[in-house]
Design an enzyme around this catalytic site. Structure first.
Site, PDB file in Angstrom:
ATOM      1  N   CYS A 185       0.804  -1.230   0.000  1.00  0.00           N
ATOM      2  CA  CYS A 185       0.000   0.000   0.000  1.00  0.00           C
ATOM      3  C   CYS A 185       0.833   1.274   0.000  1.00  0.00           C
ATOM      4  CB  CYS A 185      -0.931  -0.004   1.205  1.00  0.00           C
ATOM      5  SG  CYS A 185      -0.065   0.206   2.787  1.00  0.00           S
ATOM      6  N   CYS A 201      -0.888  -1.794   5.427  1.00  0.00           N
ATOM      7  CA  CYS A 201      -0.964  -3.235   5.144  1.00  0.00           C
ATOM      8  C   CYS A 201       0.063  -4.056   5.918  1.00  0.00           C
ATOM      9  CB  CYS A 201      -0.821  -3.503   3.651  1.00  0.00           C
ATOM     10  SG  CYS A 201       0.869  -3.392   3.032  1.00  0.00           S
ATOM     11  N   CYS A 220       7.951   1.563   4.453  1.00  0.00           N
ATOM     12  CA  CYS A 220       7.443   2.384   3.338  1.00  0.00           C
ATOM     13  C   CYS A 220       7.292   3.834   3.757  1.00  0.00           C
ATOM     14  CB  CYS A 220       6.119   1.847   2.814  1.00  0.00           C
ATOM     15  SG  CYS A 220       4.730   2.057   3.938  1.00  0.00           S
ATOM     16  N   CYS A 267       2.655 -11.663   3.122  1.00  0.00           N
ATOM     17  CA  CYS A 267       2.574 -10.877   4.360  1.00  0.00           C
ATOM     18  C   CYS A 267       3.592 -11.359   5.388  1.00  0.00           C
ATOM     19  CB  CYS A 267       1.176 -10.992   4.956  1.00  0.00           C
ATOM     20  SG  CYS A 267       0.825 -12.655   5.601  1.00  0.00           S
ATOM     21  N   CYS A 300      -3.414  -9.927   6.336  1.00  0.00           N
ATOM     22  CA  CYS A 300      -3.188 -11.201   5.662  1.00  0.00           C
ATOM     23  C   CYS A 300      -4.525 -11.631   5.080  1.00  0.00           C
ATOM     24  CB  CYS A 300      -2.674 -12.254   6.637  1.00  0.00           C
ATOM     25  SG  CYS A 300      -2.561 -13.889   5.875  1.00  0.00           S
ATOM     26  N   CYS A 326      -4.821 -14.454   3.257  1.00  0.00           N
ATOM     27  CA  CYS A 326      -4.877 -15.901   3.021  1.00  0.00           C
ATOM     28  C   CYS A 326      -5.309 -16.698   4.244  1.00  0.00           C
ATOM     29  CB  CYS A 326      -3.500 -16.419   2.619  1.00  0.00           C
ATOM     30  SG  CYS A 326      -2.853 -15.776   1.089  1.00  0.00           S
ATOM     31  N   LYS A 358     -14.305   5.539  19.938  1.00  0.00           N
ATOM     32  CA  LYS A 358     -13.925   5.589  18.516  1.00  0.00           C
ATOM     33  C   LYS A 358     -14.660   4.444  17.835  1.00  0.00           C
ATOM     34  CE  LYS A 358     -10.098   5.493  15.299  1.00  0.00           C
ATOM     35  NZ  LYS A 358      -8.737   5.055  15.019  1.00  0.00           N
ATOM     36  N   GLY A 360     -11.035 -22.526  -9.056  1.00  0.00           N
ATOM     37  CA  GLY A 360     -12.165 -23.427  -8.844  1.00  0.00           C
ATOM     38  C   GLY A 360     -11.875 -24.496  -7.814  1.00  0.00           C
ATOM     39  N   GLU A 411     -12.609 -23.012  -1.747  1.00  0.00           N
ATOM     40  CA  GLU A 411     -13.704 -22.052  -1.861  1.00  0.00           C
ATOM     41  C   GLU A 411     -14.908 -22.327  -0.957  1.00  0.00           C
ATOM     42  OE1 GLU A 411     -13.856 -22.608  -6.197  1.00  0.00           O
ATOM     43  OE2 GLU A 411     -13.795 -20.445  -6.328  1.00  0.00           O
TER      44      GLU A 411
HETATM   45  C1  LIG Z   1      -2.153   3.743   8.499  1.00  0.00           C
HETATM   46  C2  LIG Z   1      -2.422   4.930   9.350  1.00  0.00           C
HETATM   47  C3  LIG Z   1      -3.560   4.962  10.132  1.00  0.00           C
HETATM   48  C4  LIG Z   1      -3.832   6.056  10.919  1.00  0.00           C
HETATM   49  N1  LIG Z   1      -4.959   6.066  11.680  1.00  0.00           N
HETATM   50  C5  LIG Z   1      -5.242   7.138  12.445  1.00  0.00           C
HETATM   51  C6  LIG Z   1      -6.404   7.176  13.235  1.00  0.00           C
HETATM   52  O1  LIG Z   1      -7.185   6.255  13.233  1.00  0.00           O
HETATM   53  N2  LIG Z   1      -6.628   8.281  13.990  1.00  0.00           N
HETATM   54  C7  LIG Z   1      -5.768   9.331  14.014  1.00  0.00           C
HETATM   55  O2  LIG Z   1      -6.004  10.292  14.716  1.00  0.00           O
HETATM   56  N3  LIG Z   1      -4.654   9.315  13.268  1.00  0.00           N
HETATM   57  C8  LIG Z   1      -4.383   8.259  12.495  1.00  0.00           C
HETATM   58  N4  LIG Z   1      -3.256   8.244  11.734  1.00  0.00           N
HETATM   59  C9  LIG Z   1      -2.418   9.435  11.736  1.00  0.00           C
HETATM   60  C10 LIG Z   1      -1.177   9.304  12.599  1.00  0.00           C
HETATM   61  O3  LIG Z   1      -1.522   9.433  13.937  1.00  0.00           O
HETATM   62  C11 LIG Z   1      -0.250  10.403  12.172  1.00  0.00           C
HETATM   63  O4  LIG Z   1       0.216  10.039  10.890  1.00  0.00           O
HETATM   64  C12 LIG Z   1       0.946  10.603  13.050  1.00  0.00           C
HETATM   65  O5  LIG Z   1       0.598  10.867  14.363  1.00  0.00           O
HETATM   66  C13 LIG Z   1       1.745  11.779  12.504  1.00  0.00           C
HETATM   67  O6  LIG Z   1       2.926  11.939  13.246  1.00  0.00           O
HETATM   68  P1  LIG Z   1       4.343  12.034  12.527  1.00  0.00           P
HETATM   69  O7  LIG Z   1       5.336  12.293  13.547  1.00  0.00           O
HETATM   70  O8  LIG Z   1       4.568  10.830  11.684  1.00  0.00           O
HETATM   71  O9  LIG Z   1       4.106  13.288  11.604  1.00  0.00           O
HETATM   72  P2  LIG Z   1       4.910  13.652  10.305  1.00  0.00           P
HETATM   73  O10 LIG Z   1       4.351  12.905   9.168  1.00  0.00           O
HETATM   74  O11 LIG Z   1       6.362  13.524  10.545  1.00  0.00           O
HETATM   75  O12 LIG Z   1       4.520  15.174  10.173  1.00  0.00           O
HETATM   76  C14 LIG Z   1       3.234  15.592   9.868  1.00  0.00           C
HETATM   77  C15 LIG Z   1       3.137  17.109   9.850  1.00  0.00           C
HETATM   78  O13 LIG Z   1       3.283  17.613  11.147  1.00  0.00           O
HETATM   79  C16 LIG Z   1       4.226  18.637  11.177  1.00  0.00           C
HETATM   80  N5  LIG Z   1       4.858  18.627  12.501  1.00  0.00           N
HETATM   81  C17 LIG Z   1       5.475  17.560  13.086  1.00  0.00           C
HETATM   82  N6  LIG Z   1       5.893  17.918  14.316  1.00  0.00           N
HETATM   83  C18 LIG Z   1       5.542  19.197  14.506  1.00  0.00           C
HETATM   84  C19 LIG Z   1       5.702  20.116  15.574  1.00  0.00           C
HETATM   85  N7  LIG Z   1       6.318  19.789  16.701  1.00  0.00           N
HETATM   86  N8  LIG Z   1       5.218  21.366  15.400  1.00  0.00           N
HETATM   87  C20 LIG Z   1       4.597  21.732  14.271  1.00  0.00           C
HETATM   88  N9  LIG Z   1       4.434  20.909  13.222  1.00  0.00           N
HETATM   89  C21 LIG Z   1       4.894  19.647  13.352  1.00  0.00           C
HETATM   90  C22 LIG Z   1       5.163  18.356  10.051  1.00  0.00           C
HETATM   91  O14 LIG Z   1       5.807  19.515   9.583  1.00  0.00           O
HETATM   92  C23 LIG Z   1       4.221  17.768   9.018  1.00  0.00           C
HETATM   93  O15 LIG Z   1       3.639  18.798   8.278  1.00  0.00           O
HETATM   94  C24 LIG Z   1      -2.951   7.151  10.925  1.00  0.00           C
HETATM   95  C25 LIG Z   1      -1.797   7.125  10.155  1.00  0.00           C
HETATM   96  C26 LIG Z   1      -1.530   6.041   9.364  1.00  0.00           C
HETATM   97  C27 LIG Z   1      -0.296   6.032   8.518  1.00  0.00           C
HETATM   98  S1  FES Z   2      -1.446 -12.615   2.609  1.00  0.00           S
HETATM   99 FE1  FES Z   2      -0.788 -13.670   4.378  1.00  0.00          FE
HETATM  100  S2  FES Z   2      -0.143 -15.553   3.575  1.00  0.00           S
HETATM  101 FE2  FES Z   2      -0.970 -14.543   1.833  1.00  0.00          FE
HETATM  102  S1  FES Z   3       3.548  -1.074   2.183  1.00  0.00           S
HETATM  103 FE1  FES Z   3       1.709  -1.245   3.269  1.00  0.00          FE
HETATM  104  S2  FES Z   3       2.316  -0.602   5.240  1.00  0.00           S
HETATM  105 FE2  FES Z   3       4.057  -0.205   4.073  1.00  0.00          FE
END
Ligand SMILES: Cc1cc2nc3c(=O)[nH]c(=O)nc-3n(C[C@H](O)[C@H](O)[C@H](O)COP(=O)(O)OP(=O)(O)OC[C@H]3O[C@@H](n4cnc5c(N)ncnc54)[C@H](O)[C@@H]3O)c2cc1C
Ligand code: FES
Ligand code: FES
Length: 1281
Positions: free
Chosen positions: A62, A67, A92, A135, A166, A168, A416, A1052, A1225
């Site tokens: 993804c 994923c 990733c 996976c 996963c 499978c 939530k 199948g 299946e």
């Molecule tokens: C698969 C997935 C599922 C998620 N599910 C949820 C969910 O269910 N609920 C939810 O709330 N969130 C969810 N998130 C969001 C996740 O919580 C945020 O991606 C994460 O907290 C961002 O933090 P980071 O440090 O990686 O930010 P970064 O990606 O490093 O930065 C994000 C932004 O914040 C800015 N920034 C960082 N630190 C500061 C700072 N100190 N001051 C000012 N700006 C700053 C950066 O400049 C940038 O613009 C999900 C994310 C992913 C990838």
């Molecule tokens: S996706 Fe988990 S074994 Fe195929």
């Molecule tokens: S490729 Fe799916 S989580 Fe990184």
């Protein structure tokens, strides 16, 4: 001198920035050095590992953290504690320049054949936790980080895999494997291991080693930067240094890099000029308690925040509410994302995208937290979270977050509500904080909701209403619900669920909260459980089957042959193939226009200007036929399907052409730059069956099968009408569609991710207009398929072949997840209307069904309507049934076979009708089924009788009834279904067995494709059994069209048996040839015998083709019976699958652990189909659920809490190959039991809500959280204490 160069050379700040050319880190115990001239700053760790280090064990799918296929472990220094910690991360999302000083562990490095395997790898193998294996590396590494971090419980294991998908296995064996390593591992797990030859144990990890046997990492603590010309990566260690960087380049765009995970939610469209890596700024990571407040460094990771909250909640009663905050964070994203993602990163994302349903924002705002923001001028301001959203953050940072202490007079809770248990954003989230005085009067109220609309935060009117009111009075409750009803005005932005649901859910959450804090003596006993959240115990499973030791290795429960290779990153997929010299990459250009539009112009000017772009091909560049489903490949294919759009757009996102470039990224960027113009078409597009039924446009709905009743009963006591509407299901194969093509002196070598080598070969030859024997196809394994790669891969392989042929260069084409979901068709949607008349006993007097199956725009090649009708009438008396079955031709992507195509709808519809009759007549649903079964169903009813006993259904029904009487807002339900899956016999498959004179070892090649179903393992078991040699002397080689030509696609459920049959025949032939030599020898060893045969010119290889016309090959039925028990939280629509008892008639399983895996995996895929998986298009036909953020197959905590699977004993299939039956299946069809059990629970709530309401409600897509909530007839007028 460009701006940046100038800025960085100035002494504008106190910080001395040292420029570095090289980045150093370790991958396991090897130091890696990256030169800045080689890698741009946006390079991810995943790209580095796979592309530059050729460590392809780490996969990707993804690229957005959703994923888990890319998960690796990293040993990093915690800047606060100065101690090493080991964490799982999504490679990733991690930028490679964040990895300075890290020690990275991959599935290759933690254990392998040479050094021995790590316990985590061993356990996953022993518990048969791999199928396609795509996976597995991510699973292993996520677990490795947990394992190496210290003591953990089964609960910790179960909670840690929300981000590892996963498709499978259905997760049960993965969880069992990893839970067996836990401190509190249950005795059944400790004792259970599939038979396997000794796996070499890693010396380093023998016993419970928790040491990192690695060399120390490189430590740097002086600010430094890497220069990339156009941009810079600056690593800072203090807040001042952050501002120094900003000061030195005030006009530059910048990003503060925390975990870089936000790009997984909102893709960055433009890279910044400056990346400021703040991961080592201690001030932003520490915490302190002052003046009774908790001050958190803003960039504390979500994991650290969660752990700290749990700790403080225990230590200090003023912070006991933090436990709830910790629980809420536990529902955010998944472990690897939380390990690097930070609080500030999350809140800032909300600042940028106010529609983001941020949970961190929600919980912090609810408790009245404040942010300390520092500007470039060093001025500090304190903002509450609401004001922060409109505060100009340019050149400012969030420095800290202050949380208050709250005494016992404060009542806090947050919710939530998600479409699945973990790793999903909120449908609605809510936080409540009330301060009550001694008489329960509300002194202050904070009510915060997310996912209502981008500007909605506080329910201010409701807060005002509550203040001063006595909380635990029904009048107060009604007042606040009415106020909420008025002030909650949800927006409607697809694919989010409809406003009415979100509003009613928000009100129900308020009620739930109040119930949760109402003293027991004040609330009705029936309402009590409504205040609690569903609690999921640690799951468990049993697998009951028999084996026959005298036949071993046949029937022996063994893990997959490839499992160790899959768990240690050695197993190669097409995406892992090394680049050839001159390697090019392809990306489709897609039609971004509604179906029926006409392409007027394709302008490639901008795309071709992009450095690295080599070519663009469209319909005019195809040397042969513009059709990836040529009739030449199979008689089944009668409808041509375009490789590239020939003018009229068939469906939104149809492929228009292909960009070829020197990298995948360039190709994808260039594809977006191709400007395609359209004019409106003459036809009106239709996207749903119901729309087509309503308007009946010409040629769209066509009668395919008509069944007329031979009789009609007259004793009609009840007339029951219903609808059954089910939508698309995405296959969610972890390896997206891909193909690598290498031109050579003998035509093209094609490596497609296909279930059909024959189609890949013939369609490519047809598109290129070259002889079929100029196309050589090879497939070792594919990373999951479930039908998606029977025909659909042909589009990809044809396009790649065209490019490779035209350019005479190797071309790889790997669809991104989004393209894959946009372009590739899915399981056929189906709609049915039925009217049934029954007598007092529920016996059907007449049944009229109109059923429609959507084949999509170019469909017809894979229509399922005839099968659907055949199976629909298979077990129940159907003489008095009228069936009109239509195929409907919508203007969506073409539907394609998906695990149990047609059968799943047919069995689903039949079982739904039976259940509907039971609901209406108030009779036992099992009895209704018996009443309507055809004569002579002893084989089936035997399993039903067994199920009733085994699952103790009657007793549990009574208990459920009692429970439902005693509880108004939590309901339980139980349902049972029966199944007979007719196994069709079709097609032909070869097998080829060679014995080597050198040592007597044996190689097998067959015409099937290993895609996780274990065909190679069964092939080896059968071969070893037939030749009477040990299993480890047999090796299964990749499939190719030279040795096994013209084979039917693998699908199948039949191919494993067909291949087993062919191998048996090959072995018979070989044994026949060997026999005369053997008779002349005295007790030779196998190796001696084979060597002697060789000397005597015995032909030691044999080939055989299995085919459907063989006299001893016959169709047979697969029977099954399943019982499901659910628990539904009526106030949220959330449900839990409490227990599943599943009996599957597997005959004498050739390989029971493999077959158990098929059964569990198929059932969970069905569970997803019937619950959380929703495909949503907009009014133009554009797919909106095309990524992990929006499409939700089940995760680890969505599977049954207690999953029992049984293969009946002493149950040989008299006409099956080696007495076995297919398993791939059928079990999916029994998952219809899940929505029926949910309905059983909801029925009780419906009766409670309105005694006159129909207890039944129609099947209208999956029984999602939304569907379940809305059908529970929630009405806040009934919300009382
Ligand atoms: C698969 C997935 C599922 C998620 N599910 C949820 C969910 O269910 N609920 C939810 O709330 N969130 C969810 N998130 C969001 C996740 O919580 C945020 O991606 C994460 O907290 C961002 O933090 P980071 O440090 O990686 O930010 P970064 O990606 O490093 O930065 C994000 C932004 O914040 C800015 N920034 C960082 N630190 C500061 C700072 N100190 N001051 C000012 N700006 C700053 C950066 O400049 C940038 O613009 C999900 C994310 C992913 C990838
Ligand atoms: S996706 Fe988990 S074994 Fe195929
Ligand atoms: S490729 Fe799916 S989580 Fe990184």
């Amino acid at each position: 001198m460009d701006t940046l160069t100038w800025l960085f050379s100035q002494k504008a700040s106190s910080t001395t920035l040292q420029q570095l050319q090289e980045l150093k880190f370790y991958v396991h115990d090897q130091e890696h050095t990256v030169n800045t001239s080689d890698l741009p700053p946006e390079t991810s760790l995943n790209t580095y590992l796979r592309k530059y280090s050729h460590l392809t064990g780490t996969k990707y799918m993804c690229l957005e953290g959703g994923c888990g296929s890319c998960v690796v472990a990293a040993t990093v220094m915690d800047p606060v504690t100065n101690r090493e910690v080991i964490i799982a991360v999504n490679s990733c999302l991690v930028p490679i320049y964040s990895c300075s000083g890290w020690k990275i562990h991959t599935s290759e490095s933690i254990g392998n054949e040479k050094s021995g395997y790590h316990p985590v790898q061993q356990k996953l193998v022993q518990f048969n936790g791999t199928q396609c294996g795509f996976c597995s590396s991510g699973m292993v590494m996520n677990m490795y980080a947990l394992y190496e971090s210290g003591n953990f419980t089964m609960k910790d294991v179960e909670n840690s895999f929300g981000g590892n998908m996963c498709r499978c296995t259905g997760y049960r064996p993965i969880l069992s494997a990893f839970k067996s390593l836990a401190a509190d591992a249950s005795s059944d797990l400790l004792g259970k291991c599939a038979d396997i030859e000794d796996i070499r144990v890693c010396k380093k990890t023998q016993g419970q080693c928790k040491q990192n046997c690695l060399t120390p990492c490189i430590k740097r603590s002086q600010a430094h930067y890497y220069d990339f010309g156009k941009s810079r990566w600056v690593k800072v260690f203090s807040v001042n240094e952050i501002f120094d960087v900003m000061k030195s380049s005030p006009d530059a765009s910048y990003m503060l890099v925390g975990g870089n995970t936000a790009t997984g939610v909102y893709k960055r469209t433009k890279e910044p000029d400056v990346y400021i890596d703040i991961t080592s700024v201690k001030t932003l990571l520490e915490h302190s308690i002052s003046n009774d407040s908790l001050v958190l460094g803003a960039n504390m990771s979500l994991t650290n925040a969660m752990n700290l909250f749990y700790k403080l909640a225990k230590e200090d009663s003023k912070f006991s509410y933090l436990e709830n905050l910790g629980d809420h964070i536990d529902l955010i994203a998944n472990v690897p994302v939380r390990n690097t993602g930070t609080l500030a990163g999350n809140i800032f994302t909300k600042h940028e995208y106010q529609q983001f349903p941020s949970d961190i924002f929600l919980i912090l705002e609810t408790v009245g937290a404040t942010l300390t923001i520092v500007g470039i001028d060093q001025q500090e301001v304190t903002k509450n979270l609401v004001d922060f959203l409109s505060f100009d953050m340019k050149h400012k940072i969030i420095k800290s977050i202050t949380l208050p202490s709250l005494d016992a007079s404060y009542k806090y809770e947050s919710y939530k509500i998600m479409p699945r248990a973990q790793n999903a954003h909120a449908l609605v989230n809510a936080g409540f904080l009330l301060k009550l005085d001694d008489s329960n009067k509300v002194e202050s109220a904070r009510i915060v909701y997310g996912s209502i609309n981008p500007s909605f935060i506080h329910a201010q009117n409701s807060e005002a209403y509550l203040t001063g009111k006595n909380l635990f009075e029904n009048e107060t409750l009604q007042g606040v619900f009415e106020t909420l009803d008025k002030e909650l005005v949800p927006d409607f932005v697809l694919p989010d669920p409809p406003p009415e649901f979100r509003k009613q859910l928000a009100i129900a959450l308020m009620y739930k909260f109040i119930l949760s804090i109402t003293p027991d003596d004040k609330k009705s006993a029936r309402n009590k459980s409504g205040g609690a959240k569903l609690v999921r115990p640690v799951s468990s499973g049993t697998q009951d089957y028999e084996t026959n030791e005298s036949l071993y290795p046949l029937t022996q429960p063994i893990p997959k042959l490839e499992a160790l290779a899959q768990c240690s990153g050695q197993a190669k997929y097409i995406m892992d193939m090394h680049d050839e010299p001159g390697q090019l990459y392809g990306a489709f250009v897609l039609a971004k226009a509604t179906a029926c539009s006409v392409i007027s112009k394709i302008d490639t000017t901008e795309a071709l200007k992009l450095p690295g772009v080599v070519a663009f091909y469209d319909k005019n560049d195809i040397p042969g036929e513009n059709n990836f489903m040529p009739k030449k490949a199979s008689d089944l294919f009668s409808v041509p399907e375009e490789i590239f759009c020939s003018g009229v757009v068939k469906y939104y996102f149809q492929s228009v052409g292909l960009i070829v470039a020197t990298s995948q990224e360039i190709a994808e960027n260039a594809a977006e730059l191709v400007n395609v113009s359209y004019v409106e078409g003459k036809e009106t597009p239709y996207f749903t069956i119901r729309e087509m039924i309503a308007k009946n446009p010409e040629g769209k709905i066509n009668l395919a099968v008509k069944v007329e009743a031979k009789s009609k009963g007259s004793d009609v006591k009840h007339v029951i009408k219903g609808k059954f509407d089910v939508s698309w299901q995405y296959h969610y194969q972890m390896e997206t569609q891909c193909c690598a093509v290498i031109p050579g002196e003998d035509g093209l070598d094609i490596y497609p991710s296909t279930q059909s080598l024959n189609l890949a070969q013939t369609s490519a030859a047809n598109a290129l207009n070259i002889p079929v024997n100029k196309i050589n196809v090879f497939v070792r394994r594919i990373g999951g398929a479930y039908g998606s790669k029977i025909s659909r891969n042909s589009l990809v392989s044809c396009a790649a072949a065209i490019a490779a042929y035209k350019l005479q260069k190797p071309v790889k084409l790997q669809m991104s997840l989004i393209t894959n979901m946009n372009v590739i068709g899915k399981r056929n949607p189906c709609a049915a209307d039925y009217e049934v008349g029954v007598d007092e006993k529920g016996s059907i007097q007449y049944l009229n069904i109109s059923v429609y199956s959507d084949i999509g725009s170019e469909g017809g090649n894979e229509a399922v309507i005839s099968e659907l009708v055949y199976v629909l009438t298979f077990i129940y008396k159907s003489d008095n049934w009228n069936i009109n079955a239509y195929y409907a031709k919508s203007d969506n992507h073409t539907a394609t076979w998906c695990r149990a195509p047609g059968t799943v709808e047919a069995i689903g519809l039949a079982e739904v009708i039976m259940q509907h009759i039971a609901f209406t007549t108030n009779l036992d649903p099992i009895q209704i089924r018996r009443e309507n079964l055809k004569e002579n169903q002893a084989d089936l009813t035997k399993h039903l009788d067994d199920l009733i006993q085994w699952a103790d259904i009657e007793k549990r029904k009574q208990e459920i009834e009692e429970f439902n009487k005693a509880n108004r807002w939590v309901k339980r339900g139980i349902a049972s279904v029966i199944m007979t899956f007719p196994m069709y016999i079709f097609g032909n498959w070869y097998a080829h067995v060679s014995i080597y004179q050198g040592d007597g070892t044996v190689s097998v090649s067959h015409g099937g494709v290993e895609m996780g179903q274990g065909i190679n393992t069964k092939a080896a078991q059968v071969c070893a059994y037939a030749l009477g040699i040990p299993l480890n002397q047999v090796s299964v080689k990749p499939s190719n069209v030279l040795v096994t030509p013209n084979c039917m696609s693998t699908g199948g459920s039949l191919t494993s048996e067909a291949v087993a049959y062919a191998i048996l025949k090959c072995c018979d032939t070989l044994k026949e040839r060997i026999k005369p030599v053997k008779e002349k020898m005295k007790d030779p060893t196998w190796a001696e015998l084979i060597y002697q045969c060789h000397l005597e010119y015995v032909d030691l290889c044999a080939s055989y083709m299995y085919h459907a016309a063989l006299p001893d090959v016959k169709s047979y039925p697969v029977h099954g019976a399943t019982c499901v028990e659910t628990e539904v939280d009526i106030l949220t629509g959330l449900y839990q699958i409490k227990r599943v008892d599943l009996i599957e008639d597997a005959g004498n399983s050739m390989s029971p652990e493999i077959d158990i895996g098929q059964v569990e995996g198929a059932f969970i895929m069905g569970l997803g189909y019937w619950t959380s998986e929703q495909i949503i298009f907009n009014s133009e036909g554009e797919l909106l659920t095309n990524r992990t953020w929006t499409y939700k197959p089940p995760g680890v905590k969505d599977i049954p809490v207690d999953f029992r699977v049984k293969f009946p004993k002493n149950n040989p299939n008299p006409i099956g190959v080696l007495h076995s039956k297919a398993t791939g299946e059928p079990p999916l069809c029994m998952a219809i039991c899940v929505p029926l059990a949910i309905r059983d629970a909801v029925a009780s709530a419906r009766s409670d809500a309105d005694s006159t309401a129909d207890r039944w409600y129609n099947i209208d897509g999956p029984s999602s959280v939304e569907n379940t909530f809305m059908n529970s007839l929630n009405n806040y007028k009934q919300y009382t204490i």
